[in-house]
Design a protein around this motif. Structure first.
Motif, PDB file in Angstrom:
ATOM      1  N   ARG A  31      36.875  -1.417 -15.137  1.00  0.00           N
ATOM      2  CA  ARG A  31      35.757  -1.121 -14.515  1.00  0.00           C
ATOM      3  C   ARG A  31      35.333  -2.123 -13.334  1.00  0.00           C
ATOM      4  O   ARG A  31      35.993  -3.440 -13.555  1.00  0.00           O
ATOM      5  N   ALA A  32      34.809  -1.796 -12.369  1.00  0.00           N
ATOM      6  CA  ALA A  32      34.638  -2.757 -11.168  1.00  0.00           C
ATOM      7  C   ALA A  32      33.215  -2.399 -10.607  1.00  0.00           C
ATOM      8  O   ALA A  32      32.746  -1.535 -10.920  1.00  0.00           O
ATOM      9  N   GLU A  33      32.783  -3.801 -10.034  1.00  0.00           N
ATOM     10  CA  GLU A  33      31.478  -3.564  -9.343  1.00  0.00           C
ATOM     11  C   GLU A  33      31.359  -4.155  -7.933  1.00  0.00           C
ATOM     12  O   GLU A  33      32.337  -4.711  -7.472  1.00  0.00           O
ATOM     13  N   GLY A  34      30.250  -3.663  -7.369  1.00  0.00           N
ATOM     14  CA  GLY A  34      30.087  -4.218  -5.835  1.00  0.00           C
ATOM     15  C   GLY A  34      28.341  -4.000  -5.750  1.00  0.00           C
ATOM     16  O   GLY A  34      27.874  -3.285  -6.362  1.00  0.00           O
ATOM     17  N   PHE A  35      28.057  -4.642  -4.640  1.00  0.00           N
ATOM     18  CA  PHE A  35      26.776  -4.628  -4.204  1.00  0.00           C
ATOM     19  C   PHE A  35      26.455  -4.056  -2.692  1.00  0.00           C
ATOM     20  O   PHE A  35      27.329  -5.267  -1.803  1.00  0.00           O
ATOM     21  N   VAL A  36      25.659  -3.466  -2.479  1.00  0.00           N
ATOM     22  CA  VAL A  36      25.318  -3.179  -0.656  1.00  0.00           C
ATOM     23  C   VAL A  36      24.169  -3.814  -0.807  1.00  0.00           C
ATOM     24  O   VAL A  36      22.846  -3.146  -1.224  1.00  0.00           O
ATOM     25  N   SER A  37      23.638  -4.774   0.106  1.00  0.00           N
ATOM     26  CA  SER A  37      22.357  -5.427   0.266  1.00  0.00           C
ATOM     27  C   SER A  37      22.073  -4.373   1.489  1.00  0.00           C
ATOM     28  O   SER A  37      23.024  -4.263   2.426  1.00  0.00           O
ATOM     29  N   MET A  38      20.673  -4.336   1.798  1.00  0.00           N
ATOM     30  CA  MET A  38      20.030  -3.558   2.696  1.00  0.00           C
ATOM     31  C   MET A  38      18.743  -3.701   2.622  1.00  0.00           C
ATOM     32  O   MET A  38      18.067  -4.603   1.789  1.00  0.00           O
ATOM     33  N   GLN A  39      17.796  -3.630   3.908  1.00  0.00           N
ATOM     34  CA  GLN A  39      16.456  -3.648   3.975  1.00  0.00           C
ATOM     35  C   GLN A  39      15.850  -2.839   3.025  1.00  0.00           C
ATOM     36  O   GLN A  39      16.056  -1.910   2.665  1.00  0.00           O
ATOM     37  N   PRO A  40      14.604  -3.087   2.412  1.00  0.00           N
ATOM     38  CA  PRO A  40      13.881  -2.476   1.610  1.00  0.00           C
ATOM     39  C   PRO A  40      13.537  -0.797   2.058  1.00  0.00           C
ATOM     40  O   PRO A  40      13.592   0.085   1.349  1.00  0.00           O
ATOM     41  N   GLY A  98      18.951  -3.322  -2.635  1.00  0.00           N
ATOM     42  CA  GLY A  98      20.205  -2.743  -2.317  1.00  0.00           C
ATOM     43  C   GLY A  98      20.552  -1.876  -3.515  1.00  0.00           C
ATOM     44  O   GLY A  98      19.724  -1.335  -4.304  1.00  0.00           O
ATOM     45  N   LEU A  99      21.886  -1.651  -3.580  1.00  0.00           N
ATOM     46  CA  LEU A  99      22.477  -0.682  -4.328  1.00  0.00           C
ATOM     47  C   LEU A  99      23.633  -1.422  -5.061  1.00  0.00           C
ATOM     48  O   LEU A  99      24.620  -1.640  -4.505  1.00  0.00           O
ATOM     49  N   CYS A 125      31.135   1.759  -1.377  1.00  0.00           N
ATOM     50  CA  CYS A 125      30.224   0.826  -0.572  1.00  0.00           C
ATOM     51  C   CYS A 125      30.254   1.265   1.029  1.00  0.00           C
ATOM     52  O   CYS A 125      29.312   1.253   1.861  1.00  0.00           O
ATOM     53  N   LEU A 126      31.540   1.390   1.563  1.00  0.00           N
ATOM     54  CA  LEU A 126      31.616   1.579   2.704  1.00  0.00           C
ATOM     55  C   LEU A 126      31.007   3.108   3.255  1.00  0.00           C
ATOM     56  O   LEU A 126      30.606   3.203   4.419  1.00  0.00           O
ATOM     57  N   THR A 127      31.131   3.926   2.287  1.00  0.00           N
ATOM     58  CA  THR A 127      30.256   5.208   2.542  1.00  0.00           C
ATOM     59  C   THR A 127      28.885   4.992   2.637  1.00  0.00           C
ATOM     60  O   THR A 127      28.410   5.809   3.537  1.00  0.00           O
ATOM     61  N   VAL A 128      28.416   4.323   1.922  1.00  0.00           N
ATOM     62  CA  VAL A 128      26.812   3.975   1.887  1.00  0.00           C
ATOM     63  C   VAL A 128      26.666   3.555   3.076  1.00  0.00           C
ATOM     64  O   VAL A 128      25.640   3.943   3.891  1.00  0.00           O
ATOM     65  N   SER A 140      25.122  -5.152   4.215  1.00  0.00           N
ATOM     66  CA  SER A 140      26.473  -5.846   3.821  1.00  0.00           C
ATOM     67  C   SER A 140      26.807  -5.642   2.488  1.00  0.00           C
ATOM     68  O   SER A 140      26.072  -5.096   1.614  1.00  0.00           O
ATOM     69  N   PHE A 141      28.015  -6.145   2.021  1.00  0.00           N
ATOM     70  CA  PHE A 141      28.553  -6.111   0.673  1.00  0.00           C
ATOM     71  C   PHE A 141      28.932  -7.206   0.103  1.00  0.00           C
ATOM     72  O   PHE A 141      29.358  -8.324   0.736  1.00  0.00           O
TER      73      PHE A 141
END
Length: 162
Positions: A31-40, A98-99, A125-128, A140-141
């Motif tokens: 299992r892996a995780e990551g986060f995509v930060s974005m504007q609200p 983010g996501l 993440c790249l696709t988002v 950003s990731f």
């Protein structure tokens, strides 16, 4: 205590694909995780399903699954594996906006699937980003990491906070 030996290097320090012929076939997961930060506002657009390029999460999920299956094409010394299961999931987050992206990969084989899980998260993440960059180029990731792996000679690994 001696330093661990890097299995992808031969005695001369050259890149080397690990020989797994003598390893036991076992059930292995990662299992892996990551986060995509974005504007609200970007997160709002994503949640409303109004991105101009289409369904961001469905596209990113498929991209992540496809990436896990193609990991040996991207990471030079990875073995080609007949994956049993790949899933990619998303959880919107308000603070920070983010996501959260997670993946789960399973195989019955001679080597683990950590790289496949990490590749799935990275490409999702790249696709988002690709699907939403028209409205938020500052995304950003962060935090792309292995959460857990099971099976194989080294046994189970669970990341702190994982």
């Amino acid at each position: 205590m001696s330093e661990p030996k890097l299995s992808h290097l031969n005695a001369r320090g050259e890149a080397n694909m690990v020989d797994v012929a003598e390893k036991d076939v076992t059930s292995r997961t990662a299992r892996a995780e990551g986060f995509v930060s974005m504007q609200p506002e970007t997160l709002d657009l994503l949640e409303r399903g109004e991105a101009k390029k289409g369904d961001v999460l469905a596209t990113a999920r498929i991209a992540g699954i496809m990436a896990a299956k193609r990991t040996p094409d991207l990471i030079p010394l990875c073995h080609a594996l007949a994956l049993s299961k790949v899933s990619v999931d998303f959880t919107p987050n308000r603070t920070p906006p983010g996501l959260h992206v997670t993946s789960y990969v399973k195989v019955h084989g001679k080597t683990g699937v950590e790289m496949e899980a990490l590749t799935a998260v990275s490409v999702a993440c790249l696709t988002v980003y690709d699907m939403l960059k028209a409205v938020d180029k500052g995304m950003s990731f962060s935090g792309i990491r292995l959460l857990e792996k099971t099976g194989g000679r080294s046994g189970t690994y669970v990341a702190e906070g994982g």
